[in-house]
Design a protein around this motif. Structure first.
Motif, PDB file in Angstrom:
ATOM      1  N   GLY A 126       0.801  -1.214   0.000  1.00  0.00           N
ATOM      2  CA  GLY A 126       0.000   0.000   0.000  1.00  0.00           C
ATOM      3  C   GLY A 126       0.832   1.262   0.000  1.00  0.00           C
ATOM      4  N   TRP A 127       0.199   2.341   0.477  1.00  0.00           N
ATOM      5  CA  TRP A 127       0.777   3.678   0.403  1.00  0.00           C
ATOM      6  C   TRP A 127       0.451   4.442   1.682  1.00  0.00           C
ATOM      7  CZ3 TRP A 127       3.240   5.073  -4.227  1.00  0.00           C
ATOM      8  CH2 TRP A 127       3.049   4.183  -5.295  1.00  0.00           C
ATOM      9  N   ALA A 128       1.457   5.121   2.242  1.00  0.00           N
ATOM     10  CA  ALA A 128       1.211   6.057   3.336  1.00  0.00           C
ATOM     11  C   ALA A 128       1.054   7.449   2.730  1.00  0.00           C
ATOM     12  CB  ALA A 128       2.374   6.042   4.327  1.00  0.00           C
ATOM     13  N   TRP A 129       0.070   8.205   3.245  1.00  0.00           N
ATOM     14  CA  TRP A 129      -0.271   9.494   2.631  1.00  0.00           C
ATOM     15  C   TRP A 129      -0.313  10.624   3.659  1.00  0.00           C
ATOM     16  CZ3 TRP A 129      -0.930  10.296  -2.539  1.00  0.00           C
ATOM     17  CH2 TRP A 129      -1.088   9.158  -3.347  1.00  0.00           C
ATOM     18  N   LEU A 130       0.155  11.779   3.223  1.00  0.00           N
ATOM     19  CA  LEU A 130      -0.130  13.043   3.896  1.00  0.00           C
ATOM     20  C   LEU A 130      -1.119  13.764   2.998  1.00  0.00           C
ATOM     21  CD1 LEU A 130       0.543  15.093   6.202  1.00  0.00           C
ATOM     22  CD2 LEU A 130       2.224  16.098   4.612  1.00  0.00           C
ATOM     23  N   VAL A 131      -2.303  14.052   3.539  1.00  0.00           N
ATOM     24  CA  VAL A 131      -3.360  14.672   2.744  1.00  0.00           C
ATOM     25  C   VAL A 131      -3.868  15.929   3.440  1.00  0.00           C
ATOM     26  CG1 VAL A 131      -4.062  12.461   1.766  1.00  0.00           C
ATOM     27  CG2 VAL A 131      -5.224  13.321   3.810  1.00  0.00           C
ATOM     28  N   THR A 140      -2.674   9.181   6.708  1.00  0.00           N
ATOM     29  CA  THR A 140      -3.465   7.970   6.565  1.00  0.00           C
ATOM     30  C   THR A 140      -2.694   7.002   5.681  1.00  0.00           C
ATOM     31  OG1 THR A 140      -5.668   7.110   6.046  1.00  0.00           O
ATOM     32  CG2 THR A 140      -4.745   8.729   4.510  1.00  0.00           C
ATOM     33  N   SER A 141      -3.254   5.823   5.448  1.00  0.00           N
ATOM     34  CA  SER A 141      -2.667   4.876   4.506  1.00  0.00           C
ATOM     35  C   SER A 141      -3.787   4.178   3.755  1.00  0.00           C
ATOM     36  CB  SER A 141      -1.764   3.858   5.211  1.00  0.00           C
ATOM     37  OG  SER A 141      -2.450   3.182   6.240  1.00  0.00           O
ATOM     38  N   LEU A 142      -3.460   3.707   2.572  1.00  0.00           N
ATOM     39  CA  LEU A 142      -4.424   3.032   1.707  1.00  0.00           C
ATOM     40  C   LEU A 142      -3.810   1.724   1.218  1.00  0.00           C
ATOM     41  CD1 LEU A 142      -5.637   6.108  -0.373  1.00  0.00           C
ATOM     42  CD2 LEU A 142      -6.907   4.947   1.435  1.00  0.00           C
ATOM     43  N   HIS A 143      -4.628   0.697   1.107  1.00  0.00           N
ATOM     44  CA  HIS A 143      -4.126  -0.622   0.739  1.00  0.00           C
ATOM     45  C   HIS A 143      -3.999  -0.802  -0.768  1.00  0.00           C
ATOM     46  CE1 HIS A 143      -3.928  -2.629   4.628  1.00  0.00           C
ATOM     47  NE2 HIS A 143      -5.017  -1.970   4.965  1.00  0.00           N
ATOM     48  N   ASP A 144      -3.006  -1.591  -1.130  1.00  0.00           N
ATOM     49  CA  ASP A 144      -2.796  -2.014  -2.514  1.00  0.00           C
ATOM     50  C   ASP A 144      -2.748  -0.815  -3.459  1.00  0.00           C
ATOM     51  OD1 ASP A 144      -2.754  -4.708  -1.656  1.00  0.00           O
ATOM     52  OD2 ASP A 144      -4.928  -4.785  -1.695  1.00  0.00           O
ATOM     53  N   ALA A 145      -3.641  -0.739  -4.441  1.00  0.00           N
ATOM     54  CA  ALA A 145      -3.609   0.355  -5.418  1.00  0.00           C
ATOM     55  C   ALA A 145      -4.515   1.519  -5.042  1.00  0.00           C
ATOM     56  CB  ALA A 145      -4.021  -0.166  -6.792  1.00  0.00           C
ATOM     57  N   ASP A 146      -5.204   1.431  -3.918  1.00  0.00           N
ATOM     58  CA  ASP A 146      -6.166   2.471  -3.555  1.00  0.00           C
ATOM     59  C   ASP A 146      -5.496   3.839  -3.538  1.00  0.00           C
ATOM     60  OD1 ASP A 146      -8.595   3.524  -2.899  1.00  0.00           O
ATOM     61  OD2 ASP A 146      -8.675   2.691  -0.876  1.00  0.00           O
ATOM     62  N   THR A 147      -6.272   4.874  -3.824  1.00  0.00           N
ATOM     63  CA  THR A 147      -5.716   6.198  -4.091  1.00  0.00           C
ATOM     64  C   THR A 147      -6.644   7.290  -3.596  1.00  0.00           C
ATOM     65  OG1 THR A 147      -5.019   7.669  -5.913  1.00  0.00           O
ATOM     66  CG2 THR A 147      -6.764   6.087  -6.399  1.00  0.00           C
ATOM     67  N   PRO A 148      -6.108   8.437  -3.183  1.00  0.00           N
ATOM     68  CA  PRO A 148      -6.958   9.556  -2.770  1.00  0.00           C
ATOM     69  C   PRO A 148      -7.921  10.036  -3.843  1.00  0.00           C
ATOM     70  CG  PRO A 148      -4.712   9.933  -2.039  1.00  0.00           C
ATOM     71  CD  PRO A 148      -4.678   8.733  -2.955  1.00  0.00           C
ATOM     72  N   LEU A 149      -7.664   9.721  -5.092  1.00  0.00           N
ATOM     73  CA  LEU A 149      -8.530  10.191  -6.175  1.00  0.00           C
ATOM     74  C   LEU A 149      -9.979   9.745  -6.003  1.00  0.00           C
ATOM     75  CD1 LEU A 149      -6.383   9.661  -9.414  1.00  0.00           C
ATOM     76  CD2 LEU A 149      -6.480  11.646  -7.905  1.00  0.00           C
ATOM     77  N   VAL A 150     -10.201   8.669  -5.277  1.00  0.00           N
ATOM     78  CA  VAL A 150     -11.565   8.135  -5.150  1.00  0.00           C
ATOM     79  C   VAL A 150     -12.106   8.283  -3.730  1.00  0.00           C
ATOM     80  CG1 VAL A 150     -11.272   6.523  -7.061  1.00  0.00           C
ATOM     81  CG2 VAL A 150     -10.691   5.776  -4.748  1.00  0.00           C
ATOM     82  N   HIS A 151     -11.479   9.167  -2.943  1.00  0.00           N
ATOM     83  CA  HIS A 151     -11.933   9.375  -1.568  1.00  0.00           C
ATOM     84  C   HIS A 151     -12.156  10.864  -1.301  1.00  0.00           C
ATOM     85  CE1 HIS A 151     -11.185   5.249  -0.171  1.00  0.00           C
ATOM     86  NE2 HIS A 151     -10.111   5.272  -0.940  1.00  0.00           N
TER      87      HIS A 151
END
Length: 217
Positions: A126-131, A140-151
């Motif tokens: 996954g990916w760790a994110w600063l948003v 936050t973090s998102l699993h696998d290919a998940d992306t802020p574009l859809v949240h």
């Protein structure tokens, strides 16, 4: 023209010793390229997406439940964003970004510690994110290919790839060392600060001409 593998914004050896040229040969040159190729292949089967931008493809694939297209197109976008989050020159947060960090976390050291903990403790890929979420910073973090574009509530500012292929060549299974090395030495804080304008999405987007869709790219 189909989507393209974007050029790295630095030489493949420029991030060493924190990320080696060999890692970028595989991570960018093979893994990222594979997401580009698979996305183009899958879009070829979806005539209604022929004129869509990359971000539009990601969102439509999620909406329609097309998992293969979502996973590959989202990884194409995530990686295109990730490379821009890194810099050969060591930087520090400044200006408005520094003020938001102080407001949200007390100081940059605390923020980086929390971001590293998020990256290290994220289970599996996954990916760790600063948003930016309604004017405030959030980790936050998102699993696998998940992306802020859809949240909703996730304006992308910075990401750290914690898929094993991002660090195994240089660090083997030691994700904490990888996260510490990146966060302490090669974050492109100028890029992070630029994304406070809400246009981070466009900076990793593409039209199906191989060119980025934003003048900020």
């Amino acid at each position: 023209m189909p989507f393209q593998l974007p050029d790295l914004p630095y030489d493949k050896a420029a991030l060493a010793p924190h990320i080696s040229a060999e890692t970028l040969e595989f991570h960018w040159g093979k893994h990222h390229r594979a997401y580009v190729n698979k996305t183009n292949e899958l879009i070829g089967q979806e005539s209604d997406l022929s004129g869509a931008t990359l971000a539009q493809v990601v969102r439509e694939a999620r909406r329609s439940g097309h998992a293969k297209l979502f996973n590959n197109s989202a990884q194409l976008w995530n990686h295109s964003f990730f490379w821009q989050c890194l810099s050969p020159e060591r930087q520090q947060p400044s200006g408005k970004l520094a003020h938001l960090i102080d407001d949200g976390f007390g100081n940059a050291e605390t923020m980086l510690k929390q971001l590293q903990e998020e990256a290290v403790n994220h289970f599996s890929n996954g990916w760790a994110w600063l948003v930016l979420d309604r004017g405030s910073l959030r980790i936050t973090s998102l699993h696998d290919a998940d992306t802020p574009l859809v949240h909703d509530g996730m304006v992308p500012l910075f990401t750290l790839d914690v898929w094993e292929h991002a660090y195994y060549i240089d660090y083997r299974n030691e994700r904490p060392k990888f996260a510490s090395a990146v966060l302490s030495n090669i974050v492109n804080w100028d890029f992070v600060a630029q994304n406070l304008d809400g246009h981070g999405e466009q900076r990793a987007d593409q039209e199906r001409t191989g060119s980025l869709t934003s003048e900020h790219a």
